[in-house]
Design a protein around this motif. Structure first.
Motif, mmCIF file in Angstrom:
data_model
loop_
_atom_site.group_PDB
_atom_site.id
_atom_site.type_symbol
_atom_site.label_atom_id
_atom_site.label_comp_id
_atom_site.label_asym_id
_atom_site.label_seq_id
_atom_site.Cartn_x
_atom_site.Cartn_y
_atom_site.Cartn_z
ATOM 1 N N LEU A 66 0.839 -1.201 0.000
ATOM 2 C CA LEU A 66 0.000 0.000 0.000
ATOM 3 C C LEU A 66 0.874 1.251 0.000
ATOM 4 C CD1 LEU A 66 -2.887 -0.982 2.484
ATOM 5 C CD2 LEU A 66 -2.849 -1.149 -0.022
ATOM 6 N N ALA A 67 1.993 1.180 0.736
ATOM 7 C CA ALA A 67 2.884 2.344 0.841
ATOM 8 C C ALA A 67 3.518 2.712 -0.501
ATOM 9 C CB ALA A 67 3.984 2.093 1.875
ATOM 10 N N ILE A 68 3.726 1.742 -1.397
ATOM 11 C CA ILE A 68 4.288 2.097 -2.716
ATOM 12 C C ILE A 68 3.184 2.469 -3.702
ATOM 13 C CG2 ILE A 68 6.459 0.811 -2.453
ATOM 14 C CD1 ILE A 68 5.245 -1.397 -4.236
ATOM 15 N N GLY A 69 1.960 2.580 -3.185
ATOM 16 C CA GLY A 69 0.882 3.127 -3.997
ATOM 17 C C GLY A 69 0.007 2.113 -4.702
ATOM 18 N N LEU A 70 0.107 0.841 -4.368
ATOM 19 C CA LEU A 70 -0.755 -0.154 -5.010
ATOM 20 C C LEU A 70 -2.180 -0.034 -4.476
ATOM 21 C CD1 LEU A 70 1.768 -1.468 -6.184
ATOM 22 C CD2 LEU A 70 0.939 -3.677 -5.376
ATOM 23 N N PRO A 71 -3.184 -0.073 -5.373
ATOM 24 C CA PRO A 71 -4.559 -0.119 -4.891
ATOM 25 C C PRO A 71 -4.784 -1.444 -4.143
ATOM 26 C CG PRO A 71 -4.473 0.164 -7.293
ATOM 27 C CD PRO A 71 -3.087 -0.113 -6.834
ATOM 28 N N HIS A 72 -5.738 -1.455 -3.200
ATOM 29 C CA HIS A 72 -6.007 -2.653 -2.392
ATOM 30 C C HIS A 72 -6.140 -3.919 -3.228
ATOM 31 C CE1 HIS A 72 -6.918 -1.543 1.892
ATOM 32 N NE2 HIS A 72 -6.593 -0.397 1.346
ATOM 33 N N GLU A 73 -6.932 -3.838 -4.322
ATOM 34 C CA GLU A 73 -7.218 -5.076 -5.069
ATOM 35 C C GLU A 73 -5.976 -5.627 -5.774
ATOM 36 O OE1 GLU A 73 -8.442 -2.093 -5.686
ATOM 37 O OE2 GLU A 73 -8.380 -1.651 -7.829
ATOM 38 N N ILE A 74 -5.077 -4.736 -6.165
ATOM 39 C CA ILE A 74 -3.833 -5.206 -6.804
ATOM 40 C C ILE A 74 -2.898 -5.785 -5.739
ATOM 41 C CG2 ILE A 74 -1.853 -4.560 -8.251
ATOM 42 C CD1 ILE A 74 -4.204 -3.949 -9.840
ATOM 43 N N ALA A 75 -2.828 -5.069 -4.604
ATOM 44 C CA ALA A 75 -1.952 -5.539 -3.517
ATOM 45 C C ALA A 75 -2.363 -6.940 -3.074
ATOM 46 C CB ALA A 75 -1.998 -4.562 -2.348
ATOM 47 N N HIS A 76 -3.674 -7.203 -3.103
ATOM 48 C CA HIS A 76 -4.179 -8.520 -2.706
ATOM 49 C C HIS A 76 -3.724 -9.629 -3.638
ATOM 50 C CE1 HIS A 76 -6.504 -8.494 0.868
ATOM 51 N NE2 HIS A 76 -7.219 -7.445 0.514
ATOM 52 N N GLY A 77 -3.395 -9.291 -4.854
ATOM 53 C CA GLY A 77 -2.990 -10.312 -5.822
ATOM 54 C C GLY A 77 -1.484 -10.441 -5.950
ATOM 55 N N SER A 78 -0.783 -10.313 -4.833
ATOM 56 C CA SER A 78 0.684 -10.285 -4.908
ATOM 57 C C SER A 78 1.325 -11.579 -4.465
ATOM 58 C CB SER A 78 1.218 -9.135 -4.068
ATOM 59 O OG SER A 78 0.669 -7.932 -4.541
ATOM 60 N N LEU A 79 2.490 -11.816 -5.036
ATOM 61 C CA LEU A 79 3.245 -13.035 -4.760
ATOM 62 C C LEU A 79 4.697 -12.659 -4.508
ATOM 63 C CD1 LEU A 79 3.410 -16.230 -4.942
ATOM 64 C CD2 LEU A 79 4.058 -15.879 -7.334
ATOM 65 N N ARG A 80 5.256 -13.195 -3.413
ATOM 66 C CA ARG A 80 6.680 -12.986 -3.139
ATOM 67 C C ARG A 80 7.407 -14.321 -3.255
ATOM 68 N NH1 ARG A 80 8.883 -11.612 2.816
ATOM 69 N NH2 ARG A 80 8.435 -13.841 3.032
ATOM 70 N N LEU A 81 8.370 -14.363 -4.157
ATOM 71 C CA LEU A 81 9.232 -15.541 -4.284
ATOM 72 C C LEU A 81 10.618 -15.092 -3.848
ATOM 73 C CD1 LEU A 81 8.087 -16.477 -7.899
ATOM 74 C CD2 LEU A 81 7.531 -17.810 -5.868
ATOM 75 N N THR A 82 11.168 -15.694 -2.803
ATOM 76 C CA THR A 82 12.511 -15.299 -2.387
ATOM 77 C C THR A 82 13.468 -16.467 -2.561
ATOM 78 O OG1 THR A 82 11.674 -15.466 -0.109
ATOM 79 C CG2 THR A 82 12.076 -13.271 -0.969
ATOM 80 N N VAL A 83 14.427 -16.231 -3.461
ATOM 81 C CA VAL A 83 15.385 -17.252 -3.876
ATOM 82 C C VAL A 83 16.509 -17.322 -2.848
ATOM 83 C CG1 VAL A 83 16.806 -18.005 -5.815
ATOM 84 C CG2 VAL A 83 14.854 -16.505 -6.229
ATOM 85 N N GLY A 84 16.961 -18.518 -2.557
ATOM 86 C CA GLY A 84 18.021 -18.671 -1.556
ATOM 87 C C GLY A 84 19.084 -19.668 -1.976
ATOM 88 N N ARG A 85 19.972 -19.916 -1.006
ATOM 89 C CA ARG A 85 21.170 -20.730 -1.236
ATOM 90 C C ARG A 85 20.899 -22.079 -1.891
ATOM 91 N NH1 ARG A 85 25.728 -19.719 0.348
ATOM 92 N NH2 ARG A 85 24.843 -17.996 1.530
ATOM 93 N N ASP A 86 19.801 -22.740 -1.512
ATOM 94 C CA ASP A 86 19.573 -24.093 -2.028
ATOM 95 C C ASP A 86 18.812 -24.125 -3.351
ATOM 96 O OD1 ASP A 86 20.898 -25.121 0.162
ATOM 97 O OD2 ASP A 86 19.075 -25.192 1.380
#
Ligand SMILES: *Cc1c(COP(=O)(O)O)cnc(C)c1O
Length: 389
Positions: A338-358
Motif C-alpha cells: 500500500l505504501a508504494i501506492g498499489l490499490p487494495h485489489e492489486i496488492a491482494h494479488g501479490s506473490l513474493r518468491l525469495t530465492v536462496g542458497r539451495d
C-alpha cells in the motif's frame, strides 16, 4: 517422489550443514554454562567470544560492540526502546518509515502510547525512502532514527549511508534493521555511520531464536532484558551457546561467499522476473529494479487473490508467500505494498518468491512452467477478468 521447491527464503532459511555441525558439540559434551568456571564452561565462553569476533568482522564493527539476543525482533525492540529511554531527556521525537517490519513498527507504536512522538516517513513508488524526506522530518528533539537496510517484502535496498549521515548531522542515533541485508549486501557500520544494527540468524542459514545487535561504542542505551551479568551486563539470560556459534558460522560463510552468491541469486531472480513478464499479462513487478535484494521477486497479478495463488502453488510443491496477511487473520493487504501506492485489489494479488542458497535454475524453470497455468485458471474464475482486455 514429488520434489518440493522452497521459495520463501525471506521468511526463514534451512540451517546450513556447516552451521549445524559447528553447533552440535554444544548440545553434547560442551554443554557447560558459560558463566561457570570449569573446562566445558570456559570452552563455551571462549566460543561465544570467538563468535562475537566473527560477527563483528563481517560488518566492520569491534567485538565489544556486538551483543547477542534471542531474535532479530528482540534486537530491534532493544535498539529503539533502549535508546528512546536513555535519551528522552534530550527530546522525545523518533523517526522511522512506513515500510518497516512489524518488529520496528509495533515498537514505535508502543512508544507513541508512552509519550514519544513518531514520524513515519513515506517511500516513493519503488519503495525507496528519499533522503530529502528525512531532512524535512528531523527536529532538534529527534533522538532516534530507525530505517531498514533492505525490505523483507519488496526487497528494496535503502540509501543507508546517506540516511545515516543526515541523522548524525542532526544529532540523533541511527538504527537500522538489517535482518534481510546481512549476508547479502556488503555492510560496513563505520563507513556507513551506523550506530545500531539488528540482525537475525534464521534469515541466513543459522537457527531461529538467535540474533544480534551492534551498538556503537558510546551510544546511550538502556539495558532491555534484566537478569544476570551476561553480555557485559547489557542482556541478561544464559547464553544460547549453540545458537550463537551457529549464527557466527553462518555470518562468516555468507560474508566469504557474498559476491558469488549475489551474482548467482541475481541471475535466478532476474530469470524469474523476466519469465513472469514474458509469460503472464496484467502483472506488475514491485520494488526497485536494481536497488533490490539479490533473491527478491515480488509481483502483483491483476484479477486474482494472492492467497489462492499460494494454495495452488503449494499443491504443486512450491512454497512462497503473498503480499497480504489473510492467513494471520488480517484482511488488510501488506502495508508495504500500500505504501508504494498499489490499490487494495492489486496488492491482494501479490506473490513474493525469495530465492536462496539451495535454489537452482531448475527450480526457477519449474515455477515458470506451472505459474502461468495457475494464474490463468484463477483469472478464468474471476468475475472481474475479461480476456478481451
Ligand atoms: C525476519 C525479520 C525480522 C525479525 O527477525 P526474527 O529473528 O524472526 O525475530 C525483523 N526484521 C526483518 C526485516 C525481518 O525480515
Amino acid at each position: 517422489m514429488k520434489q518440493n521447491i522452497y521459495f520463501d527464503n525471506a521468511a526463514t532459511t534451512a540451517v546450513r550443514k556447516e552451521v549445524f555441525a559447528a553447533m552440535k558439540p554444544f548440545f553434547e559434551r560442551e554443554f557447560g554454562n558459560p558463566s561457570s568456571v570449569y573446562e566445558i564452561a570456559r570452552n563455551a565462553k571462549r566460543h561465544i567470544e570467538d563468535a562475537r569476533l566473527k560477527v563483528a568482522k563481517a560488518i566492520g564493527a569491534e567485538p565489544e560492540e556486538i551483543y547477542f539476543t534471542g531474535s532479530g525482533t528482540e534486537a530491534d525492540n532493544w535498539a529503539i526502546k533502549g535508546a528512546a529511554d536513555a535519551n528522552k531527556n534530550r527530546g522525545r521525537h523518533i523517526i522511522t518509515s512506513v515500510i518497516e517490519h512489524h518488529a520496528v513498527l509495533h515498537t514505535c507504536e508502543y512508544l507513541e502510547k508512552n509519550g514519544f512522538d513518531v514520524t513515519y516517513l513515506p517511500v516513493n513508488e519503488h519503495g525507496i525512502i528519499e533522503p530529502e524526506e528525512l531532512k524535512k522530518a528531523m527536529r532538534p528533539e529527534t533522538i532516534v532514527v530507525s530505517l531498514m537496510f533492505a525490505n523483507n517484502e519488496i526487497g528494496t535496498i535503502q540509501p543507508i549511508k546517506e540516511l545515516a549521515e543526515i541523522t548524525k548531522s542532526g544529532g540523533a542515533i541511527f538504527h537500522t534493521d538489517a535482518v534481510q541485508a546481512v549476508g547479502h549486501v556488503e555492510i560496513d557500520v563505520k563507513e556507513m555511520n551506523i550506530d545500531m544494527l539488528a540482525l537475525s540468524g534464521h534469515k541466513l542459514g543459522a537457527p531461529k531464536g538467535v540474533g544480534a545487535l551492534y551498538i556503537k561504542k558510546g551510544t546511550k542505551i538502556e539495558q532491555f532484558i534484566h537478569g544476570g551479568g551476561q553480555e557485559r551486563r547489557k542482556r541478561g539470560g544464559t547464553e544460547n551457546v549453540a545458537g550463537i556459534v551457529g549464527l557466527a558460522v553462518a555470518v562468516e560463510l555468507a560474508s566469504v561467499e557474498i559476491e558469488d552468491e549475489r551474482k548467482r541469486l541475481e541471475f535466478l531472480r532476474d530469470k524469474l522476473i523476466k519469465g513472469i513478464e514474458e509469460k503472464i499479462p496484467h502483472i506488475r513487478v514491485n520494488g526497485h529494479r536494481e536497488k533490490r535484494l539479490p533473491g527478491n521477486v515480488n509481483v502483483s497479478f491483476e484479477f486474482i487473490e494472492g492467497e489462492s495463488l499460494l494454495l495452488h502453488l503449494d499443491m504443486s510443491g512450491i512454497f512462497a508467500s503473498s503480499g497480504s496477511a489473510c492467513t494471520s487473520g488480517d484482511l488488510d493487504p501488506s502495508h508495504v505494498l500500500l505504501a508504494i501506492g498499489l490499490p487494495h485489489e492489486i496488492a491482494h494479488g501479490s506473490l513474493r518468491l525469495t530465492v536462496g542458497r539451495d535454489n537452482t535454475e531448475s527450480d526457477v524453470d519449474k515455477v515458470l512452467e506451472v505459474l502461468p497455468g495457475i494464474v490463468q485458471r484463477l483469472r478464468d474464475m474471476s468475475p472481474l477478468y475479461n480476456p478481451e482486455n
